[in-house]
Design a protein around this motif. Structure first.
Motif, PDB file in Angstrom:
ATOM      1  N   MET A   7       0.170   4.543  -4.776  1.00 53.78           N
ATOM      2  CA  MET A   7      -1.127   3.903  -4.959  1.00 53.78           C
ATOM      3  C   MET A   7      -2.220   4.670  -4.221  1.00 53.78           C
ATOM      4  SD  MET A   7      -2.545   0.220  -3.615  1.00 53.78           S
ATOM      5  CE  MET A   7      -1.164  -0.741  -4.203  1.00 53.78           C
ATOM      6  N   LYS A   8      -1.943   5.065  -3.003  1.00 55.39           N
ATOM      7  CA  LYS A   8      -2.959   5.733  -2.181  1.00 55.39           C
ATOM      8  C   LYS A   8      -3.322   7.111  -2.715  1.00 55.39           C
ATOM      9  CE  LYS A   8      -2.491   5.035   2.336  1.00 55.39           C
ATOM     10  NZ  LYS A   8      -1.864   4.824   3.671  1.00 55.39           N
ATOM     11  N   ALA A   9      -2.467   7.649  -3.590  1.00 55.98           N
ATOM     12  CA  ALA A   9      -2.746   8.959  -4.197  1.00 55.98           C
ATOM     13  C   ALA A   9      -3.529   8.858  -5.500  1.00 55.98           C
ATOM     14  CB  ALA A   9      -1.436   9.703  -4.442  1.00 55.98           C
ATOM     15  N   ASP A  18      -6.445  -0.492   3.831  1.00 57.09           N
ATOM     16  CA  ASP A  18      -5.866   0.838   4.018  1.00 57.09           C
ATOM     17  C   ASP A  18      -5.731   1.567   2.687  1.00 57.09           C
ATOM     18  OD1 ASP A  18      -4.199   2.925   5.513  1.00 57.09           O
ATOM     19  OD2 ASP A  18      -2.731   2.175   4.056  1.00 57.09           O
ATOM     20  N   ALA A  19      -5.235   0.863   1.671  1.00 59.52           N
ATOM     21  CA  ALA A  19      -5.072   1.473   0.353  1.00 59.52           C
ATOM     22  C   ALA A  19      -6.420   1.826  -0.260  1.00 59.52           C
ATOM     23  CB  ALA A  19      -4.305   0.525  -0.570  1.00 59.52           C
ATOM     24  N   ASN A  37       0.842  -1.201   0.000  1.00 58.26           N
ATOM     25  CA  ASN A  37       0.000   0.000   0.000  1.00 58.26           C
ATOM     26  C   ASN A  37       0.878   1.253   0.000  1.00 58.26           C
ATOM     27  OD1 ASN A  37       0.778  -0.943   2.577  1.00 58.26           O
ATOM     28  ND2 ASN A  37      -0.876   0.160   3.613  1.00 58.26           N
ATOM     29  N   THR A  38       1.444   1.514  -1.147  1.00 58.13           N
ATOM     30  CA  THR A  38       2.427   2.586  -1.311  1.00 58.13           C
ATOM     31  C   THR A  38       1.753   3.963  -1.356  1.00 58.13           C
ATOM     32  OG1 THR A  38       2.312   2.556  -3.718  1.00 58.13           O
ATOM     33  CG2 THR A  38       3.848   1.009  -2.674  1.00 58.13           C
ATOM     34  N   PRO A  39       2.508   5.020  -1.078  1.00 64.93           N
ATOM     35  CA  PRO A  39       1.944   6.371  -1.212  1.00 64.93           C
ATOM     36  C   PRO A  39       1.450   6.663  -2.617  1.00 64.93           C
ATOM     37  CG  PRO A  39       4.009   6.438   0.009  1.00 64.93           C
ATOM     38  CD  PRO A  39       3.875   5.037  -0.515  1.00 64.93           C
ATOM     39  N   LYS A  96      -9.304   2.399   1.132  1.00 64.91           N
ATOM     40  CA  LYS A  96      -9.975   3.515   1.806  1.00 64.91           C
ATOM     41  C   LYS A  96      -9.361   4.856   1.421  1.00 64.91           C
ATOM     42  CE  LYS A  96     -11.562   0.824   5.794  1.00 64.91           C
ATOM     43  NZ  LYS A  96     -11.443   0.597   7.258  1.00 64.91           N
ATOM     44  N   ALA A  97      -8.108   4.818   0.946  1.00 63.60           N
ATOM     45  CA  ALA A  97      -7.445   6.053   0.517  1.00 63.60           C
ATOM     46  C   ALA A  97      -7.850   6.449  -0.896  1.00 63.60           C
ATOM     47  CB  ALA A  97      -5.930   5.897   0.615  1.00 63.60           C
ATOM     48  N   PHE A  98      -7.767   5.515  -1.862  1.00 59.93           N
ATOM     49  CA  PHE A  98      -8.029   5.929  -3.249  1.00 59.93           C
ATOM     50  C   PHE A  98      -9.412   5.542  -3.761  1.00 59.93           C
ATOM     51  CE2 PHE A  98      -6.064   1.753  -4.185  1.00 59.93           C
ATOM     52  CZ  PHE A  98      -6.773   1.293  -5.281  1.00 59.93           C
ATOM     53  N   ARG A  99     -10.142   4.735  -3.001  1.00 58.21           N
ATOM     54  CA  ARG A  99     -11.567   4.515  -3.174  1.00 58.21           C
ATOM     55  C   ARG A  99     -11.990   4.110  -4.595  1.00 58.21           C
ATOM     56  NH1 ARG A  99     -13.538   5.406   1.457  1.00 58.21           N
ATOM     57  NH2 ARG A  99     -15.671   5.072   0.719  1.00 58.21           N
TER      58      ARG A  99
END
Length: 241
Positions: A174-176, A200-201, A170-172, A203-206
């Protein structure tokens, strides 16, 4: 040894029956997109007359029985994602093969695409971000997938944005991500993510639809439970062969 024609037909029929893959179809703005789930990290997509193979692996299927590729995408060089024998079965004259530098060393051909480089295949725009480990390492202390040598791909097919993670955590980067319609995220230890990391990932990028893949024997009910309150994110589980 020569087999009777009827026996050869039986062999062919049994081979086709043995390779019954799950498929999902989506209406994209420019046509119909069909995604076939071969197994593990291997996918096949069909769109507007083009056939795309992603990370073909003979461990997952008999690729001599699968249709030839117009485009092959390889996320990295490991054998379950970059299999020269599988690629040879689906490569034809005019096939475009896009891959990492280490994967090209293994195959001996292809067009290298580095992290953060974008390219077009016909009407399909393809973006890359790095795929790598943040936590999980080999016994010698090296990450299973060091940053800079593996790709994740974003395929822009019509009005759909499809993320294919390959082997990553779950890299930054990917989450962006933004505006992802369909996401394929790996979920097996020790090489990629735990269900908690996937959640976690996500929920960040949905993404609108999440397919956990590359999950081996991981209990997929865990990710379903972790995301049960995320009503805007649909979790779809497809079988591993």
């Amino acid at each position: 040894m020569r087999f009777p024609l009827s026996l050869l037909f039986t062999f062919s029929f049994l081979a086709s029956v043995a390779q019954q893959f799950e498929k999902d179809t989506f209406n994209a703005s420019d046509g119909q997109l069909t995604i076939t789930f071969i197994g593990h990290g291997s996918l096949m997509m069909e769109f507007e007359g083009s056939l795309i193979h992603i990370d073909p692996s003979s461990r997952e299927a008999d690729y001599s029985q699968l249709p030839d590729a117009d485009l092959i995408l390889i996320t990295h060089h490991h054998g379950d994602h970059c299999d020269p024998a599988a690629v040879e079965h689906i490569k034809k004259e005019g096939t475009t093969t896009a891959l990492t530098a280490l994967a090209k060393e293994k195959l001996g051909f292809g067009e290298v695409v580095n992290n953060h480089e974008n390219f077009d295949y016909k009407s399909i725009k393809i973006e890359t971000i790095p795929a790598y480990n943040l936590v999980h390492k080999r016994d010698n202390g090296e990450f299973f997938h060091p940053k800079g040598c593996c790709n994740s791909y974003i395929l822009n097919i019509g009005d759909k944005r499809i993320f294919v993670g390959g082997d990553t955590e779950n890299t930054p980067e990917m989450k962006a991500l933004e505006n992802i319609d369909i996401a394929f995220l790996p979920m097996n230890l020790p090489y990629t993510m735990t269900p908690e990391m996937v959640a976690d990932a996500v929920k960040a990028f949905r993404p609108k639809i999440l397919y956990p893949y590359h999950y081996g024997k991981t209990d997929t009910s865990i990710i379903q439970d972790l995301l049960k309150n995320e009503k805007e994110i649909e979790v779809r589980i497809r079988k591993e062969p």
